[in-house]
Design an enzyme around this catalytic site. Structure first.
Site, PDB file in Angstrom:
ATOM      1  N   GLU A 283       0.940  -1.261   0.025  1.00 26.09           N
ATOM      2  CA  GLU A 283      -0.033   0.005   0.143  1.00 26.09           C
ATOM      3  C   GLU A 283       0.839   1.296   0.105  1.00 26.09           C
ATOM      4  OE1 GLU A 283      -4.275  -0.076   1.903  1.00 26.09           O
ATOM      5  OE2 GLU A 283      -2.789   0.728   3.369  1.00 26.09           O
ATOM      6  N   GLU A 286       2.058   1.614  -3.375  1.00 24.99           N
ATOM      7  CA  GLU A 286       0.960   2.232  -4.264  1.00 24.99           C
ATOM      8  C   GLU A 286       0.765   3.616  -4.097  1.00 24.99           C
ATOM      9  OE1 GLU A 286      -3.643   1.308  -5.363  1.00 24.99           O
ATOM     10  OE2 GLU A 286      -2.664   0.413  -3.406  1.00 24.99           O
ATOM     11  N   CYS A 303      -8.545  -2.010   3.766  1.00 24.97           N
ATOM     12  CA  CYS A 303      -8.447  -3.321   4.821  1.00 24.97           C
ATOM     13  C   CYS A 303      -9.738  -3.741   5.405  1.00 24.97           C
ATOM     14  CB  CYS A 303      -7.519  -2.902   5.748  1.00 24.97           C
ATOM     15  SG  CYS A 303      -5.839  -2.746   5.166  1.00 24.97           S
ATOM     16  N   SER A 323      -7.351   2.075  -2.372  1.00 24.13           N
ATOM     17  CA  SER A 323      -6.279   1.010  -2.673  1.00 24.13           C
ATOM     18  C   SER A 323      -6.643  -0.294  -3.454  1.00 24.13           C
ATOM     19  CB  SER A 323      -5.337   0.802  -1.399  1.00 24.13           C
ATOM     20  OG  SER A 323      -4.798  -0.249  -1.610  1.00 24.13           O
ATOM     21  N   LYS A 362     -15.774  -9.895   7.753  1.00 30.98           N
ATOM     22  CA  LYS A 362     -14.713 -10.628   7.172  1.00 30.98           C
ATOM     23  C   LYS A 362     -15.233 -11.829   6.718  1.00 30.98           C
ATOM     24  CE  LYS A 362     -11.038  -8.249   7.830  1.00 30.98           C
ATOM     25  NZ  LYS A 362     -10.307  -7.948   6.722  1.00 30.98           N
ATOM     26  N   GLU A 365     -16.493 -11.073   3.361  1.00 29.60           N
ATOM     27  CA  GLU A 365     -15.096 -10.926   2.408  1.00 29.60           C
ATOM     28  C   GLU A 365     -14.686 -12.275   1.974  1.00 29.60           C
ATOM     29  OE1 GLU A 365     -11.279  -8.135   2.644  1.00 29.60           O
ATOM     30  OE2 GLU A 365     -11.597  -9.469   4.313  1.00 29.60           O
ATOM     31  N   GLU A 370     -14.316 -13.107  -6.114  1.00 29.10           N
ATOM     32  CA  GLU A 370     -13.005 -12.764  -6.627  1.00 29.10           C
ATOM     33  C   GLU A 370     -11.907 -13.233  -5.891  1.00 29.10           C
ATOM     34  OE1 GLU A 370     -14.314  -8.849  -4.742  1.00 29.10           O
ATOM     35  OE2 GLU A 370     -15.204 -10.556  -5.759  1.00 29.10           O
ATOM     36  N   CYS A 508     -11.112  -2.247  14.328  1.00 30.80           N
ATOM     37  CA  CYS A 508     -11.469  -3.592  14.761  1.00 30.80           C
ATOM     38  C   CYS A 508     -11.420  -3.882  16.264  1.00 30.80           C
ATOM     39  CB  CYS A 508     -10.172  -4.412  13.968  1.00 30.80           C
ATOM     40  SG  CYS A 508      -9.958  -4.154  12.386  1.00 30.80           S
TER      41      CYS A 508
END
Length: 598
Positions: A283, A286, A303, A323, A362, A365, A370, A508
């Site tokens: 990151e 990037e 994230c 990102s 999560k 996710e 993908e 979190c």
């Protein structure tokens, strides 16, 4: 500001204007029971009516959680009429509630149980309807289960979803005995704009909302000798898991957690912090590439999967700002079935990847189609912190008295920068440490970037980074706060180069899968545990110093943003509809239109 003077149970009280009776009573040690009020929710709905009190001059009892004090007010909280009225309300709630306490997921941690005890309810004098009712348990979401049989219409989930997260999936509907809380059009959660954050679970006082349980599936693979099962744990888990076993809030239990996971039968115990460090390398590079080459700015972190889904629904025009890095969980999953499997000579089809996360999103996710860049599903199962605690208890493990153990190589080594990912501002602080070192060739004089720490809803800082000059950054947690920054970006008025957004209040450490209850005081103590791990426990405090990350690049990835990194560690996102009804991207739904930002 002049204070308001009143009398509560023959005791004089002086409080600020706007204070409710419940809050005023607390100042003199009187706890008025309530189910709908929460100090974490500014907009108390006043729906449960458990907090009834007498106010001199009022014709009927009033709800103390929403009734403001006034000068000269006289309040009585323990008269016979008040006690009878409260008992009546609680009995009516219990009469319309399943008698499943012994095996309810909130048994022992249920506010309805606590209020029944507090109000002295020992029997229910009303006919109890037959339970379970049909067709009222919604398990469509991979993250959250809704059991409307247990809903007490307190509306706390409604308030959190609307006011804190600004998603507004849940709404009170119908009236009288038919009143209930439902998604729009009474759709299954999967067919709504739910972002799977689980903040409704943290707000719910009973078992009407809880995480989708994957414990049985994990037990099955742990007992299958043909499977090689590895586990990763998010940074927040090490400062929250102890709470489930009666340890002080914020206790750092990393070594005990590792020992417990080995006793459960995991073949390798690794750490999500390893790929948190990796995320910072990818990151950070990037960001530098975008700055130097005129890429889309500000760049926004990716994230937090709840935040990503929120952006896909409500700010799809800003997808190019995200990102392209996967979250640390998904980077880890991809590497376990490629880098780790190859280095150990394992067939990836027999490698099972399990995550322990403080986050219900999560689970969503891991189900995204993908997320299979390894050629397999990168993360097979996600357990919340609460689920892991239940597994440890099922196994009869004496968690508190476990001797500390160490992580396995090669994906268990991490830096202090990786561990602070668990608190709001942690990703930004970790990134600034590394970006500054990469650009200037030396470390920040003080690695503690305190302006981005804390529980302020929006935080900003400006740091001079060598030849780049002043770099302005921002941090937001809770999606109502995120909207403030995102609207600036949308209007082209953002002064920031880099923005961190976390879905859950506190980051979190306040995730939808963390131990209950979660309050701001709890969040502060959990964050303190992470900062202790960063400053006092870890040998390395910057992601680029992690020797195992250096080795990963030397022997496998070769370079940040390289071809292999692009294939395994980066992704793109999808534009999702905001009009209901619609099908979501997983579990048989039609695939939304892809974004154009990556």
């Amino acid at each position: 500001m002049s204070l308001i003077n009143l009398t509560i149970d023959n005791r004089k009280v002086a409080v600020e204007p706007g204070t409710t009776i419940v809050e005023a009573a607390k100042t003199i040690g009187i706890k008025i029971p309530t189910l709908c009020a929460s100090k974490e929710i500014d907009h108390t709905p006043g729906a449960c009516r458990v907090c009834l009190v007498e106010v001199q001059g009022q014709r009927t009892h009033v709800a103390a959680c929403v009734f403001p004090v006034s000068d000269g007010m006289v309040v009585r909280t323990t008269t016979e009429a008040v006690r009878k009225a409260r008992k009546m309300v609680v009995e009516l709630l219990l009469a319309n509630h399943p008698s499943e306490c012994n095996y309810c997921i909130r048994n022992g941690n249920c506010e309805l149980q606590q209020v029944a005890e507090q109000t002295g309810v020992r029997q229910v004098r009303f006919d109890i309807p037959p339970f379970p009712k049909e067709g009222v348990i919604d398990e469509s979401s991979p993250s959250i289960v809704r059991d409307t049989r247990k809903c007490i219409n307190c509306h706390r989930c409604v308030t959190v979803c609307e006011k804190i997260q600004t998603v507004s999936v849940l709404t009170p509907s119908f009236r009288g005995s038919k009143a209930k809380v439902i998604p729009a059009f009474d759709l299954p959660l999967l067919e709504t704009n739910c972002i799977a954050c689980g903040q409704c679970i943290t707000a719910c006082p009973v078992g009407a909302l809880y995480e989708k349980d994957d414990i049985a599936a994990v037990w099955k693979v742990l007992q299958d000798p043909t499977k090689h099962v590895v586990v990763q744990e998010a940074p927040a888990v090490r400062v929250t898991l102890g709470e489930e076993f009666g340890m002080p809030i914020g206790s750092l239990v990393t070594g005990k957690m590792i020992a417990a996971l080995r006793k459960l039968g995991f073949n390798k115990v690794f750490d999500t912090n390893f790929t948190a460090d990796l995320t910072i390398i990818e990151e950070g590079n990037e960001l530098l590439t975008r700055v130097k080459e005129g890429g889309k700015l500000p760049m926004i972190t990716s994230c937090s999967p709840g935040w990503i889904k929120f952006c896909e629904h409500f700010y799809p025009d800003l997808l190019p700002h995200l990102s392209t890095c996967k979250s640390p969980q998904m980077m880890f999953g991809a590497l376990v079935k490629t880098y780790y499997a190859e280095s150990e000579g394992l067939d990836p089809k027999n490698v099972v990847s399990v995550s322990i996360m403080p986050c219900t999103a999560k689970k969503f996710e891991a189900n995204r189609p993908e997320m299979c860049s390894s050629g397999y599903r990168d993360v097979d199962y996600v357990l919340t912190t609460r689920e892991l605690a239940r597994m440890i208890k099922e196994a009869g493990i004496d968690f508190i008295n476990l001797a500390d153990e160490e992580y396995d190589a090669p994906m268990g080594e991490y830096s202090g920068a990786g561990t602070i990912f668990g608190a709001t501002g942690g990703v930004m602080e970790a990134a600034l440490r590394t970006v500054y070192a990469v650009v200037t060739g030396h470390n920040l004089q003080d690695l503690n970037v305190t302006p981005v720490r804390g529980l302020d809803g929006v935080k900003a800082a400006t740091l001079t980074v060598g030849d780049l000059g002043p770099v302005s950054v921002a941090v937001a947690h809770g999606l109502a706060n995120a909207r403030k920054i995102l609207d600036q970006v949308r209007e082209g008025k953002s002064p920031y180069a880099f923005i961190e957004i976390m879905t859950c209040p506190g980051g979190c450490i306040g995730g939808g899968g963390a131990p209950l209850p979660t309050t701001n005081e709890v969040r502060k103590r959990r964050a303190s545990g992470l900062y202790t791990d960063d400053k006092s426990v870890q040998k390395y405090r910057q992601s680029h110093e992690n020797p195992s990350i250096k080795k990963l690049y030397d022997v496998y990835l070769k370079k940040p943003l390289g071809h292999k990194s692009h294939d395994l560690l980066h992704t793109d996102y999808v534009q999702r509809g905001t009009d209901l009804p619609h099908k979501d991207v997983i579990l048989g739904g039609s695939k939304p239109k892809k974004g154009t930002g990556h």
